[in-house]
Scaffold this active site. Structure first.
Site, PDB file in Angstrom:
ATOM      1  N   GLY A 264       7.457  77.540   6.857  1.00 13.30           N
ATOM      2  CA  GLY A 264       6.663  77.562   8.082  1.00 13.30           C
ATOM      3  C   GLY A 264       7.400  76.902   9.233  1.00 13.30           C
ATOM      4  O   GLY A 264       8.253  76.038   9.028  1.00 13.30           O
TER       5      GLY A 264
ATOM      6  N   GLY B  14       6.863  75.924  13.759  1.00 13.14           N
ATOM      7  CA  GLY B  14       6.019  75.966  14.945  1.00 13.14           C
ATOM      8  C   GLY B  14       6.656  75.157  16.052  1.00 13.14           C
ATOM      9  O   GLY B  14       7.853  74.818  15.997  1.00 13.14           O
ATOM     10  N   GLY B  15       5.853  74.812  17.053  1.00  7.80           N
ATOM     11  CA  GLY B  15       6.379  74.094  18.200  1.00  7.80           C
ATOM     12  C   GLY B  15       6.837  72.687  17.903  1.00  7.80           C
ATOM     13  O   GLY B  15       7.608  72.103  18.672  1.00  7.80           O
TER      14      GLY B  15
ATOM     15  N   GLY C 293       8.156  71.728  14.763  1.00 13.51           N
ATOM     16  CA  GLY C 293       9.211  71.634  13.770  1.00 13.51           C
ATOM     17  C   GLY C 293       9.102  72.679  12.689  1.00 13.51           C
ATOM     18  O   GLY C 293       8.460  73.729  12.875  1.00 13.51           O
TER      19      GLY C 293
ATOM     20  N   LYS D  87       9.206  68.142   5.946  1.00 13.27           N
ATOM     21  CA  LYS D  87       8.858  68.460   7.334  1.00 13.27           C
ATOM     22  C   LYS D  87       9.986  67.957   8.230  1.00 13.27           C
ATOM     23  O   LYS D  87      10.332  66.780   8.187  1.00 13.27           O
ATOM     24  CB  LYS D  87       7.536  67.800   7.726  1.00 13.27           C
ATOM     25  CG  LYS D  87       6.304  68.464   7.144  1.00 13.27           C
ATOM     26  CD  LYS D  87       5.045  67.895   7.771  1.00 13.27           C
ATOM     27  CE  LYS D  87       3.803  68.626   7.304  1.00 13.27           C
ATOM     28  NZ  LYS D  87       2.579  68.102   7.970  1.00 13.27           N
TER      29      LYS D  87
ATOM     30  N   ASP E 253      -8.537  66.516  12.905  1.00 12.76           N
ATOM     31  CA  ASP E 253      -8.137  67.922  12.978  1.00 12.76           C
ATOM     32  C   ASP E 253      -8.619  68.681  11.748  1.00 12.76           C
ATOM     33  O   ASP E 253      -7.862  69.418  11.113  1.00 12.76           O
ATOM     34  CB  ASP E 253      -6.619  68.037  13.123  1.00 12.76           C
ATOM     35  CG  ASP E 253      -6.190  69.396  13.700  1.00 12.76           C
ATOM     36  OD1 ASP E 253      -7.068  70.118  14.219  1.00 12.76           O
ATOM     37  OD2 ASP E 253      -5.005  69.730  13.620  1.00 12.76           O
TER      38      ASP E 253
END
Length: 496
Positions: free
Chosen positions: A41, A43-44, A46, A64, A162
């Protein structure tokens, strides 16, 4: 194959056994211990990789890598703080089977890395896309699994901030952690075949610590706009904000519709129930509406309070066949079953209790309940278990029967598989169960803390006014250690 973590590397895949990237020369294992093998995966903020922990004999883990795409210094500073916050919160929370274990956190070659447990499974957003909207029993399963995790983090002064379908992962049934847990606990959840630990709460990057005197000042707006509580949108998250987000998650899973479209601004109210494709029970709807209250004071105060409502409503409200997972089917033509049905329909509860014991013993050629073994339970066909249970449930309007007893047993923390090394734990739950269904009574009446004594069989209440779950009493005297194998067998049979 080892995967190079250099963001600029054009050919990151490398042959097995290499220590350096054949394309750019970078060290492949981070700190010589953590070897990425596949990109899973990005995204913005990392990238995330499936990896191996070479220090743990190649045990699977996740890496990560922090690679924010921000140019502004202020945004970069905030992004770094969020990344570091995830490591700090995971470390502070310690070990929990439904939170990814933090393995390591460090900087290497100018990049920040977080290494944690790899959760094998799909998040609930993906599951919804693949399998369609959730049923009531699936929502109940989610709540009874994830609420204890929220209580755990809130007790440690942490707000997740979240909660959403993307951040709740259902472990794969082949996950080593789940298989191991099933071997130990074999499904403590109130839902058949749903191990207690099969949901994992992930992504603590937005999590923040709170204290009593700063609970209303937990920082700037963080979270996913569709799911955050009104107070969190103003930068004032509290533990109940997570409960609100969990409620929004549930109505999204029930409808498949964006939460933005489930709220009517004109009337200032939720309209999620009007968008249900299938009806749900009024008590679950009440619980979800309570989670979704806009005013904090009108919302549940804690995750434990929600769990209490789920448990008490499941037992004391109008329990129907759907909420217990029972679907009535035509019974067989067995003369013994027909005799049982006739006795129960006439309200002959003691005769029904005797016939229940007689049918079970005859099927395994035993004379006493004490002679039964879990293997005997397994050998009796599902048709018999379901037929007997249905007969009790239908005749008593769900007041008596194994399904009702099973619900009570699970809500008290009872396991579905008896283990000798947990005898005392089992016995403690069994005594609570006996008290709940009325098989024990205080030695001295009207004294709250009076020691309990077992009633004689003839002193049981063979009437519809008996406590819920009072009958049948198959396990009453001699077969107490069969209560969980029978409940487990019943749960398995319902899935067939």
């Amino acid at each position: 194959m080892p995967y190079c973590l250099n963001p600029s590397c054009q050919k990151p895949n490398n042959p097995e056994g290499g220590r350096f990237c054949m394309n750019c020369g970078k060290n492949l294992p981070l700190k010589g211990l953590y070897e990425a093998i596949a990109l899973i995966g990005q995204g913005g903020m990392g990238r995330a990789f499936q990896a191996k922990d070479l220090g743990r004999l190649g045990h699977p883990c996740a890496i990560k890598q922090f690679l924010p795409q921000f140019q502004e210094a202020e945004l970069m500073k905030k992004a770094i703080a969020l990344f570091e916050s995830e490591a700090a919160q995971l470390k502070a929370l310690g070990s929990h089977p439904q939170i990814p274990e933090l393995i390591a956190y460090f900087e290497e070659d100018g990049c920040l890395y977080l290494v944690q447990e790899l959760i094998d499974g799909e998040n609930l957003y993906i599951e919804l896309q693949h399998n369609g909207i959730f049923s009531e029993s699936q929502i109940y399963e989610l709540l009874v699994n994830i609420l204890p995790v929220l209580q755990f983090i809130h007790d440690r002064q942490v707000i997740h901030r979240d909660i959403k379908p993307d951040n709740i992962i259902r472990r794969s049934l082949t996950s080593p952690e789940l298989v191991q847990d099933e071997g130990k606990n074999n499904c403590q959840s109130p839902i058949p075949n749903s191990p207690q630990n099969n949901f994992v709460l992930v992504d603590f990057g937005a999590a923040k610590a709170f204290t009593t005197d700063t609970a209303n000042r937990t920082g700037t707006l963080i979270g996913s706009a569709e799911y955050i509580a009104p107070e969190q949108a103003r930068g004032k998250a509290v533990p109940q904000s997570d409960l609100y987000s969990l409620g929004v998650t549930c109505i999204y899973l029930l409808t498949g519709i964006s939460p933005f479209d489930l709220y009517d601004d004109e009337s200032d109210r939720w309209i999620w129930q009007a968008n249900l494709q299938t009806s749900i029970s009024s008590h679950l709807a009440r619980i979800l509406d309570h989670l979704l209250e806009r005013a904090i004071s009108n919302r549940y105060r804690s995750a434990n309070e929600v769990l209490h409502d789920l448990q008490s409503l499941a037992i004391n409200a109008d329990i129907n066949a759907g909420s217990l997972g029972v679907s009535y089917i035509p019974l067989g033509n067995s003369p013994q079953i027909e005799e049982l049905i006739e006795a129960l329909d006439l309200g002959q509860w003691q005769e029904g209790d005797r016939l229940t014991n007689e049918i079970i013993l005859a099927l395994v050629n035993k004379n006493r309940i004490a002679q039964l073994t879990p293997n005997d339970i397994e050998q009796i066909s599902c048709d018999i278990w379901i037929a007997i249970d249905q007969a009790w449930m239908k005749s008593s309007n769900n007041r008596f029967g194994w399904s009702t007893q099973q619900q009570i047993w699970r809500n008290l923390g009872g396991r579905l598989i008896y283990e000798e090394n947990n005898y005392w734990e089992f016995a403690k739950v069994y005594e609570k169960f006996a008290d709940r269904v009325g098989w024990r009574k205080p030695r001295w009446l009207n004294l709250e803390f009076s020691p309990k004594i077992w009633r004689k069989y003839e002193n049981l209440t063979f009437a519809i006014a008996a406590p819920q779950g009072h009958l049948p009493s198959l396990f009453f005297w001699e077969g107490f250690n069969l209560i969980d194998p029978v409940f487990y067998r019943l749960a398995v049979c319902r899935q067939k």
